[in-house]
Scaffold this motif. Structure first.
Motif, PDB file in Angstrom:
ATOM      1  N   ALA A 214       0.838  -1.205   0.000  1.00 32.34           N
ATOM      2  CA  ALA A 214       0.000   0.000   0.000  1.00 32.34           C
ATOM      3  C   ALA A 214       0.870   1.252   0.000  1.00 32.34           C
ATOM      4  N   GLY A 215       1.965   1.228   0.731  1.00 28.23           N
ATOM      5  CA  GLY A 215       2.888   2.362   0.743  1.00 28.23           C
ATOM      6  C   GLY A 215       3.487   2.618  -0.625  1.00 28.23           C
ATOM      7  N   TRP A 216       3.858   1.551  -1.337  1.00 27.50           N
ATOM      8  CA  TRP A 216       4.407   1.738  -2.686  1.00 27.50           C
ATOM      9  C   TRP A 216       3.325   2.207  -3.650  1.00 27.50           C
TER      10      TRP A 216
ATOM     11  N   ASN B  37       9.877  27.428  -9.275  1.00 34.29           N
ATOM     12  CA  ASN B  37      11.125  26.725  -8.953  1.00 34.29           C
ATOM     13  C   ASN B  37      11.142  26.275  -7.496  1.00 34.29           C
ATOM     14  N   LYS B  38      10.692  27.138  -6.594  1.00 32.33           N
ATOM     15  CA  LYS B  38      10.626  26.767  -5.172  1.00 32.33           C
ATOM     16  C   LYS B  38       9.621  25.633  -4.962  1.00 32.33           C
ATOM     17  N   TRP B  39       8.501  25.729  -5.646  1.00 34.58           N
ATOM     18  CA  TRP B  39       7.471  24.693  -5.523  1.00 34.58           C
ATOM     19  C   TRP B  39       8.001  23.348  -6.010  1.00 34.58           C
ATOM     20  N   GLY B  40       8.743  23.360  -7.142  1.00 35.94           N
ATOM     21  CA  GLY B  40       9.334  22.122  -7.659  1.00 35.94           C
ATOM     22  C   GLY B  40      10.343  21.537  -6.678  1.00 35.94           C
ATOM     23  N   TYR B  41      11.123  22.389  -6.032  1.00 34.69           N
ATOM     24  CA  TYR B  41      12.086  21.909  -5.041  1.00 34.69           C
ATOM     25  C   TYR B  41      11.376  21.253  -3.860  1.00 34.69           C
ATOM     26  N   VAL B  42      10.299  21.879  -3.379  1.00 33.33           N
ATOM     27  CA  VAL B  42       9.545  21.323  -2.244  1.00 33.33           C
ATOM     28  C   VAL B  42       8.929  19.982  -2.619  1.00 33.33           C
ATOM     29  N   LEU B  43       8.350  19.887  -3.812  1.00 29.03           N
ATOM     30  CA  LEU B  43       7.770  18.619  -4.258  1.00 29.03           C
ATOM     31  C   LEU B  43       8.821  17.524  -4.352  1.00 29.03           C
ATOM     32  N   PHE B  44       9.984  17.876  -4.913  1.00 26.41           N
ATOM     33  CA  PHE B  44      11.059  16.898  -5.029  1.00 26.41           C
ATOM     34  C   PHE B  44      11.555  16.460  -3.653  1.00 26.41           C
ATOM     35  N   ALA B  45      11.722  17.403  -2.737  1.00 26.79           N
ATOM     36  CA  ALA B  45      12.220  17.075  -1.396  1.00 26.79           C
ATOM     37  C   ALA B  45      11.241  16.166  -0.658  1.00 26.79           C
ATOM     38  N   GLU B  46       9.954  16.461  -0.732  1.00 29.17           N
ATOM     39  CA  GLU B  46       8.960  15.624  -0.048  1.00 29.17           C
ATOM     40  C   GLU B  46       8.876  14.235  -0.678  1.00 29.17           C
ATOM     41  N   SER B  47       8.958  14.185  -1.994  1.00 27.19           N
ATOM     42  CA  SER B  47       8.928  12.887  -2.684  1.00 27.19           C
ATOM     43  C   SER B  47      10.146  12.053  -2.309  1.00 27.19           C
ATOM     44  N   PHE B  48      11.305  12.703  -2.241  1.00 22.69           N
ATOM     45  CA  PHE B  48      12.521  11.974  -1.885  1.00 22.69           C
ATOM     46  C   PHE B  48      12.448  11.430  -0.462  1.00 22.69           C
TER      47      PHE B  48
ATOM     48  N   GLU C 289       9.743  10.583   1.185  1.00 16.77           N
ATOM     49  CA  GLU C 289       8.827   9.444   1.211  1.00 16.77           C
ATOM     50  C   GLU C 289       9.448   8.220   0.558  1.00 16.77           C
ATOM     51  N   LEU C 290      10.233   8.427  -0.500  1.00 12.27           N
ATOM     52  CA  LEU C 290      10.910   7.306  -1.143  1.00 12.27           C
ATOM     53  C   LEU C 290      11.891   6.633  -0.183  1.00 12.27           C
ATOM     54  N   VAL C 291      12.668   7.419   0.536  1.00 13.33           N
ATOM     55  CA  VAL C 291      13.635   6.864   1.494  1.00 13.33           C
ATOM     56  C   VAL C 291      12.913   6.100   2.607  1.00 13.33           C
ATOM     57  N   VAL C 292      11.826   6.670   3.113  1.00 11.06           N
ATOM     58  CA  VAL C 292      11.087   6.000   4.181  1.00 11.06           C
ATOM     59  C   VAL C 292      10.453   4.705   3.670  1.00 11.06           C
ATOM     60  N   ASN C 293       9.951   4.710   2.437  1.00 11.91           N
ATOM     61  CA  ASN C 293       9.384   3.484   1.872  1.00 11.91           C
ATOM     62  C   ASN C 293      10.438   2.405   1.693  1.00 11.91           C
ATOM     63  N   ILE C 294      11.626   2.788   1.256  1.00  9.06           N
ATOM     64  CA  ILE C 294      12.704   1.803   1.094  1.00  9.06           C
ATOM     65  C   ILE C 294      13.086   1.203   2.445  1.00  9.06           C
ATOM     66  N   LEU C 295      13.275   2.059   3.442  1.00  5.93           N
ATOM     67  CA  LEU C 295      13.612   1.554   4.779  1.00  5.93           C
ATOM     68  C   LEU C 295      12.487   0.690   5.340  1.00  5.93           C
ATOM     69  N   GLY C 296      11.257   1.104   5.150  1.00  8.02           N
ATOM     70  CA  GLY C 296      10.118   0.329   5.635  1.00  8.02           C
ATOM     71  C   GLY C 296      10.015  -1.021   4.966  1.00  8.02           C
ATOM     72  N   THR C 297      10.320  -1.068   3.671  1.00 12.90           N
ATOM     73  CA  THR C 297      10.269  -2.341   2.949  1.00 12.90           C
ATOM     74  C   THR C 297      11.314  -3.308   3.483  1.00 12.90           C
ATOM     75  N   PHE C 298      12.549  -2.847   3.622  1.00 12.39           N
ATOM     76  CA  PHE C 298      13.597  -3.728   4.144  1.00 12.39           C
ATOM     77  C   PHE C 298      13.294  -4.161   5.574  1.00 12.39           C
TER      78      PHE C 298
END
Length: 126
Positions: free
Chosen positions: A16-18, A45-56, A58-67
């Protein structure tokens, strides 16, 4: 047992997280494209940076959660099998003890059995 494991709810949460990660990536891409319509806007540009940072994040937390989840599930399986092996070893130990007791009572004379049952080892000379 291999289909319905005790850790099955954890697997469902990981998948579900993925799934949410895919939905979030699509939503962020749509938002970023919508905000980028005006190229001269510094806010885009600031909005794109915030979106990228939040996505990154969540990606890191999903990877750690999966392992972590798959490690937890494998430990649960090992514990299940070890508990069953321990239970089986105790049952075999009791069975061997019962058989040895029956063998001793059928072969040894009564006075020796009484001495051994009382803890007196004087009758045994090695």
């Amino acid at each position: 047992y291999t289909v319905f494991t005790p850790g099955m709810p954890f697997e469902i949460v990981v998948f579900a997280g993925w799934g949410l990660m895919i939905v979030m990536a699509a939503t962020n891409a749509a938002l970023w494209a919508w905000v980028r319509q005006d190229d001269g806007n510094d806010f885009a540009n600031k909005w794109g940076y915030v979106l990228f940072a939040e996505s990154f994040k969540e990606l890191v937390v999903n990877i750690l959660g999966t392992f972590t989840t798959f490690e937890l599930i494998s430990e649960m399986r090992y514990n299940f099998w070890h508990a069953n092996l321990l239970k089986e070893a105790l049952m075999v130990s009791r069975l061997v003890r019962r058989r040895m007791h029956r063998l001793m009572t059928n072969t040894l004379p009564e006075p020796i059995l009484a001495a051994l049952g009382g803890g007196d080892t004087a009758c045994v000379r090695v």
